[in-house]
Design an enzyme around this catalytic site. Structure first.
Site, PDB file in Angstrom:
ATOM      1  N   ASP A   1       0.858  -1.204   0.000  1.00 24.06           N
ATOM      2  CA  ASP A   1       0.000   0.000   0.000  1.00 24.06           C
ATOM      3  C   ASP A   1       0.882   1.238   0.000  1.00 24.06           C
ATOM      4  O   ASP A   1       0.740   2.145  -0.820  1.00 24.06           O
ATOM      5  CB  ASP A   1      -0.903  -0.003   1.236  1.00 24.06           C
ATOM      6  CG  ASP A   1      -1.770  -1.259   1.302  1.00 24.06           C
ATOM      7  OD1 ASP A   1      -1.568  -2.066   2.216  1.00 24.06           O
ATOM      8  OD2 ASP A   1      -2.594  -1.443   0.395  1.00 24.06           O
TER       9      ASP A   1
ATOM     10  N   GLU B   1       1.723  -6.524  -5.300  1.00 30.37           N
ATOM     11  CA  GLU B   1       1.357  -5.711  -6.468  1.00 30.37           C
ATOM     12  C   GLU B   1       2.534  -4.900  -7.003  1.00 30.37           C
ATOM     13  O   GLU B   1       2.871  -4.977  -8.187  1.00 30.37           O
ATOM     14  CB  GLU B   1       0.211  -4.759  -6.091  1.00 30.37           C
ATOM     15  CG  GLU B   1      -0.183  -3.834  -7.243  1.00 30.37           C
ATOM     16  CD  GLU B   1      -1.552  -3.201  -7.071  1.00 30.37           C
ATOM     17  OE1 GLU B   1      -2.448  -3.803  -6.437  1.00 30.37           O
ATOM     18  OE2 GLU B   1      -1.744  -2.102  -7.596  1.00 30.37           O
TER      19      GLU B   1
HETATM   20  O1  TRH Z   1       4.794  -6.010   0.539  1.00 33.93           O
HETATM   21  P1  TRH Z   1       3.728  -6.596  -0.309  1.00 33.93           P
HETATM   22  O2  TRH Z   1       3.320  -7.969  -0.010  1.00 33.93           O
HETATM   23  O3  TRH Z   1       2.446  -5.644  -0.245  1.00 33.93           O
HETATM   24  C1  TRH Z   1       1.133  -6.179  -0.318  1.00 33.93           C
HETATM   25  C2  TRH Z   1       0.628  -6.027  -1.736  1.00 33.93           C
HETATM   26  O4  TRH Z   1       0.797  -4.710  -2.181  1.00 33.93           O
HETATM   27  C3  TRH Z   1      -0.855  -6.375  -1.800  1.00 33.93           C
HETATM   28  O5  TRH Z   1      -1.358  -6.066  -3.097  1.00 33.93           O
HETATM   29  C4  TRH Z   1      -1.618  -5.600  -0.763  1.00 33.93           C
HETATM   30  O6  TRH Z   1      -2.961  -5.996  -0.790  1.00 33.93           O
HETATM   31  C5  TRH Z   1      -1.019  -5.860   0.587  1.00 33.93           C
HETATM   32  O7  TRH Z   1       0.347  -5.429   0.588  1.00 33.93           O
HETATM   33  C6  TRH Z   1      -1.770  -5.121   1.648  1.00 33.93           C
HETATM   34  O8  TRH Z   1       4.187  -6.575  -1.841  1.00 33.93           O
HETATM   35  P2  TRH Z   1       4.416  -5.419  -2.885  1.00 33.93           P
HETATM   36  O9  TRH Z   1       3.110  -4.906  -3.398  1.00 33.93           O
HETATM   37  O10 TRH Z   1       5.386  -5.911  -3.868  1.00 33.93           O
HETATM   38  O11 TRH Z   1       5.087  -4.218  -2.081  1.00 33.93           O
HETATM   39  C7  TRH Z   1       6.427  -4.337  -1.667  1.00 33.93           C
HETATM   40  C8  TRH Z   1       7.098  -2.978  -1.769  1.00 33.93           C
HETATM   41  O12 TRH Z   1       8.382  -3.032  -1.150  1.00 33.93           O
HETATM   42  C9  TRH Z   1       7.339  -2.571  -3.207  1.00 33.93           C
HETATM   43  O13 TRH Z   1       7.133  -1.184  -3.346  1.00 33.93           O
HETATM   44  C10 TRH Z   1       8.814  -2.893  -3.403  1.00 33.93           C
HETATM   45  C11 TRH Z   1       9.364  -2.559  -2.059  1.00 33.93           C
HETATM   46  N1  TRH Z   1      10.645  -3.173  -1.710  1.00 33.93           N
HETATM   47  C12 TRH Z   1      11.688  -2.329  -1.403  1.00 33.93           C
HETATM   48  O14 TRH Z   1      11.533  -1.110  -1.472  1.00 33.93           O
HETATM   49  N2  TRH Z   1      12.877  -2.858  -1.031  1.00 33.93           N
HETATM   50  C13 TRH Z   1      13.079  -4.207  -0.959  1.00 33.93           C
HETATM   51  O15 TRH Z   1      14.191  -4.652  -0.599  1.00 33.93           O
HETATM   52  C14 TRH Z   1      11.988  -5.084  -1.291  1.00 33.93           C
HETATM   53  C15 TRH Z   1      12.203  -6.554  -1.254  1.00 33.93           C
HETATM   54  C16 TRH Z   1      10.770  -4.534  -1.666  1.00 33.93           C
END
Ligand code: TRH
Length: 381
Positions: free
Chosen positions: A23, A274
């Site tokens: 989010d 996402e």
């Molecule tokens: O962390 P998530 O599992 O977030 C989830 C999803 O967004 C899902 O759709 C939502 O319903 C739920 O939250 C509430 O996965 P996502 O979406 O990939 O978000 C991870 C964020 O972290 C993304 O912006 C990438 C970032 N990230 C970093 O900045 N540094 C890192 O080292 C890693 C591994 C990820």
């Protein structure tokens, strides 16, 4: 708050952190693009700034208000938002706006446009819902529904204007050295693993460990990386460990802007949710996606819909290899994962070529933030 933007053109973006990072990750990306690429005054109202701090280390999680990259970030848990200078309100993921804010919107001579940004899905029904309006049950307001998507009648995906140029000019050796690692040895497969803890990651480790070629699995710190440490018997300070043909590398949780570079540095990316899912597609590298688990298995429908779009046009062998790994990664027992990993490696070149073609296809579709600006300002009377 109006003192920050006296003129009537502010975009208020509301983000409620459900759990994990997505989010905050998506909302920060959109807020930053609205400010940096569309020169709009943006207020990001977030209820858990500490979650955004993990992605944006320069953020002060204790501050009520701060300005980063042209965005005014407001701690929604401590400040009461007022819409007085808002022209557009974006309610991210249907998070709900404060009742007092909605009442104040309705009392404005020119109420702001209220846009609900929905979660991403590849399902066909999205196009028929994108851009629809729904009147508020009691107040003279209406909400517009804006759906991200894979093109063809929806809002598209967020993509910074310079992203692909940066991607194509990326130097993986520089990236690894900056993190204190040597570049991966040639001839092997390097994969980043960002997944939920219930993914069959031990099966992947064992498949790589006993594999015929060198493998490198890269684990950004988090629940899975911590579990892999104890599984591999690696102490907390250990950054790299060799197990047979496998090298495990642990990275810190990277700032969001650096996470793209990790995706570009790998031959394959296991992603989730996402935002990392979208970033892996822009990386033009093969991806394996674990959607965020939802009730009544709604995530399984999302997974199937994306798989159908992504594999359209693949040869049967390549499609079987992609589906095989995608399937076994999303089934906790992971019984067939080792065979699926070998099948994937057998089609690696074709999958890399497909990932590049997929990214190029997406570039031809709407870019989400530009589409959102055009959509919202098109409604402003
Ligand atoms: O962390 P998530 O599992 O977030 C989830 C999803 O967004 C899902 O759709 C939502 O319903 C739920 O939250 C509430 O996965 P996502 O979406 O990939 O978000 C991870 C964020 O972290 C993304 O912006 C990438 C970032 N990230 C970093 O900045 N540094 C890192 O080292 C890693 C591994 C990820």
């Amino acid at each position: 708050m109006a003192a920050i933007f006296p003129n009537h053109q502010v975009w208020d973006l509301f983000c409620r952190v459900v759990d994990n990072y997505g989010d905050a990750g998506v909302c920060w990306r959109i807020a930053r693009m609205l400010a940096a690429e569309h020169r709009l005054p943006v207020r990001l109202w977030i209820d858990r700034p500490q979650t955004l701090n993990a992605l944006l280390p320069e953020l002060d999680a204790a501050a009520e208000v701060q300005h980063i990259d042209g965005v005014t970030i407001c701690d929604w848990s401590r400040l009461v938002p007022q819409p007085q200078s808002a022209a557009v309100v974006v309610e991210a993921f249907g998070c709900g706006l404060p009742e007092s804010y909605v009442e104040a919107m309705a009392a404005m001579p020119r109420p702001p446009q209220w846009v609900v940004l929905e979660y991403l899905s590849a399902e066909d029904w999205v196009d028929g819902h994108h851009g629809l309006a729904s009147p508020h049950p009691r107040l003279p307001l209406q909400r517009w529904f804006f759906f991200p998507g894979f093109g063809g009648g929806n809002g598209g995906l967020p993509r910074e204007q310079d992203l692909l140029t940066r991607r194509d000019g990326f130097d993986a050796a520089v990236f690894w050295r900056a993190l204190g690692f040597a570049p991966p040895e040639p001839g092997g497969v390097t994969a980043s693993v960002f997944a939920y803890a219930d993914a069959p990651w031990t099966r992947l480790i064992e498949a790589c460990r006993s594999g015929p070629e060198p493998s490198l699995l890269v684990l950004p710190e988090g629940a899975l990386a911590a579990a892999a440490r104890s599984y591999a018997g690696a102490a907390q300070h250990v950054k790299s460990l060799r197990l047979g043909a496998l090298e495990l590398r642990w990275l810190p949780f990277l700032p969001q802007r650096l996470y793209d570079e990790l995706l570009w540095a790998c031959d394959c990316n296991f992603v989730r949710g996402e935002d990392s899912f979208v970033r892996a597609q822009w990386a033009a590298r093969p991806l394996v996606w674990q959607p965020y688990r939802q009730e009544d298995d709604a995530h399984a429908c999302k997974r199937a819909a994306f798989a159908a779009r992504y594999t359209a046009g693949m040869t049967p062998e390549v499609s079987a290899a992609w589906h095989g790994l995608q399937h076994h990664w999303n089934h906790a027992d992971g019984v067939g994962l080792a065979a699926a990993w070998m099948g994937w490696r057998g089609q690696r070149e074709a999958l890399i070529s497909h990932a590049g073609a997929w990214s190029a296809r997406l570039v031809a579709e709407p870019e989400l933030v530009a589409a959102l600006v055009e959509f919202a300002l098109g409604k402003v009377k």
